[in-house]
Scaffold this active site. Structure first.
Site, PDB file in Angstrom:
ATOM      1  N   GLU A 154       0.850  -1.191   0.000  1.00 48.42           N
ATOM      2  CA  GLU A 154       0.000   0.000   0.000  1.00 48.42           C
ATOM      3  C   GLU A 154       0.885   1.240   0.000  1.00 48.42           C
ATOM      4  OE1 GLU A 154      -2.558   1.400  -0.717  1.00 48.42           O
ATOM      5  OE2 GLU A 154      -4.049   1.541   0.869  1.00 48.42           O
ATOM      6  N   ASP A 183      -3.380   5.890   6.668  1.00 53.44           N
ATOM      7  CA  ASP A 183      -3.756   7.116   7.375  1.00 53.44           C
ATOM      8  C   ASP A 183      -4.730   6.730   8.493  1.00 53.44           C
ATOM      9  OD1 ASP A 183      -4.232   9.759   8.031  1.00 53.44           O
ATOM     10  OD2 ASP A 183      -5.459  10.185   6.284  1.00 53.44           O
ATOM     11  N   PHE A 197      -0.636  16.213   4.071  1.00 50.07           N
ATOM     12  CA  PHE A 197      -1.116  15.550   2.862  1.00 50.07           C
ATOM     13  C   PHE A 197       0.020  15.552   1.842  1.00 50.07           C
ATOM     14  CE2 PHE A 197      -3.390  14.910  -1.075  1.00 50.07           C
ATOM     15  CZ  PHE A 197      -4.259  13.890  -0.710  1.00 50.07           C
ATOM     16  N   ASP A 226      -1.761  10.791  -5.166  1.00 54.46           N
ATOM     17  CA  ASP A 226      -2.388  11.836  -5.979  1.00 54.46           C
ATOM     18  C   ASP A 226      -3.052  12.929  -5.161  1.00 54.46           C
ATOM     19  OD1 ASP A 226      -4.558  10.204  -4.975  1.00 54.46           O
ATOM     20  OD2 ASP A 226      -5.839  11.173  -6.472  1.00 54.46           O
ATOM     21  N   ARG A 261       0.660  11.795  -9.497  1.00 52.97           N
ATOM     22  CA  ARG A 261       1.107  10.425  -9.182  1.00 52.97           C
ATOM     23  C   ARG A 261       2.455  10.121  -9.821  1.00 52.97           C
ATOM     24  NH1 ARG A 261      -3.185   7.519  -6.972  1.00 52.97           N
ATOM     25  NH2 ARG A 261      -5.253   8.016  -7.739  1.00 52.97           N
TER      26      ARG A 261
HETATM   27  P1  5GP Z   1      -6.847   5.384   5.103  1.00 52.89           P
HETATM   28  O1  5GP Z   1      -8.007   4.505   4.761  1.00 52.89           O
HETATM   29  O2  5GP Z   1      -5.756   4.702   5.850  1.00 52.89           O
HETATM   30  O3  5GP Z   1      -7.326   6.637   5.792  1.00 52.89           O
HETATM   31  O4  5GP Z   1      -6.283   5.945   3.769  1.00 52.89           O
HETATM   32  C1  5GP Z   1      -5.617   5.201   2.860  1.00 52.89           C
HETATM   33  C2  5GP Z   1      -5.695   5.839   1.488  1.00 52.89           C
HETATM   34  O5  5GP Z   1      -5.955   7.238   1.581  1.00 52.89           O
HETATM   35  C3  5GP Z   1      -4.373   5.750   0.802  1.00 52.89           C
HETATM   36  O6  5GP Z   1      -4.264   4.567   0.060  1.00 52.89           O
HETATM   37  C4  5GP Z   1      -4.364   6.988  -0.076  1.00 52.89           C
HETATM   38  O7  5GP Z   1      -5.023   6.721  -1.291  1.00 52.89           O
HETATM   39  C5  5GP Z   1      -5.192   8.001   0.697  1.00 52.89           C
HETATM   40  N1  5GP Z   1      -4.352   8.927   1.482  1.00 52.89           N
HETATM   41  C6  5GP Z   1      -4.194   8.990   2.818  1.00 52.89           C
HETATM   42  N2  5GP Z   1      -3.330   9.964   3.172  1.00 52.89           N
HETATM   43  C7  5GP Z   1      -2.924  10.523   2.011  1.00 52.89           C
HETATM   44  C8  5GP Z   1      -1.977  11.572   1.700  1.00 52.89           C
HETATM   45  O8  5GP Z   1      -1.326  12.196   2.528  1.00 52.89           O
HETATM   46  N3  5GP Z   1      -1.835  11.849   0.373  1.00 52.89           N
HETATM   47  C9  5GP Z   1      -2.511  11.192  -0.625  1.00 52.89           C
HETATM   48  N4  5GP Z   1      -2.273  11.566  -1.864  1.00 52.89           N
HETATM   49  N5  5GP Z   1      -3.382  10.199  -0.364  1.00 52.89           N
HETATM   50  C10 5GP Z   1      -3.575   9.867   0.943  1.00 52.89           C
END
Ligand code: 5GP
Length: 175
Positions: A95, A99, A148, A155, A161
């Site tokens: 992955e 987050d 972020f 992206d 990307r």
């Molecule tokens: P989670 O479900 O853990 O909150 O988020 C996972 C997904 O959120 C990641 O695979 C990614 O696509 C997106 N994401 C989380 N944080 C970021 C970030 O700082 N930048 C970007 N571009 N995508 C993020």
């Protein structure tokens, strides 16, 4: 919105990828891996790391999303599922970033119900500040602060990307 200077350079990224691949190769010695790239975000990391892993592996992909622009929707959608039967296999998920952990938790639980021999997670970035579920990657590239980030597969609104480095993405306060 503006992109800051590289937060992780291409050289730093490649060095860490080599280290992770070495550790994974040691841990899985004598086994075969089914390596799963979680798209779209992990495409670059996945392509880089599988080249360096020294044990036999098959690859597959899973397309999932939970984000719109910079916010998580909290609902995970699997747009395209694995094509391989995973029962009895050693699954290693790749992955881009963890987050809240909601995406990987959902994917992990879904895949565990299909009875793989083992399931581990390798996340290039780990942002612990917003974690909402108990989810710890088995392999992590870098732990990063609550920002972020874009680039190296990540992206903003499906752009950036292709950057070979990772940068922090910020509101442009000069406008
Ligand atoms: P989670 O479900 O853990 O909150 O988020 C996972 C997904 O959120 C990641 O695979 C990614 O696509 C997106 N994401 C989380 N944080 C970021 C970030 O700082 N930048 C970007 N571009 N995508 C993020």
């Amino acid at each position: 919105m503006i992109i800051g200077k590289p937060f992780l350079t291409s050289e730093q990224i490649q060095k860490r990828v080599r280290e992770l691949a070495r550790k994974i190769s040691e841990d899985y010695e004598g086994k075969e891996i089914l390596a799963v790239g979680i798209l779209k975000g992990a495409f670059m990391f996945f392509a880089d790391i599988v080249k360096q892993i020294q044990v036999p592996l098959d690859i597959d992909f899973l397309v999932a999303s939970s984000y719109i622009k910079t916010e998580t929707t909290g609902k995970v959608k699997i747009h395209a599922d694995l094509r391989e039967d995973i029962k009895g296999k050693h699954l290693l998920l790749f992955e881009d970033i963890v987050d809240t952990g909601l995406t990987l938790k959902y994917i992990k639980d879904t895949l565990l119900s299909r009875q793989p021999a083992s399931l581990k997670i390798c996340a290039f970035l780990d942002k612990k500040a917003h974690r909402q579920v108990d989810l710890e990657p088995d392999y992590t590239g870098y732990k990063i602060p609550d920002e972020f980030v874009v680039g190296y597969g990540l992206d903003y609104d499906n752009k950036y990307r292709n950057l070979p480095y990772i940068a922090v993405f910020k509101e442009d306060s000069s406008h």
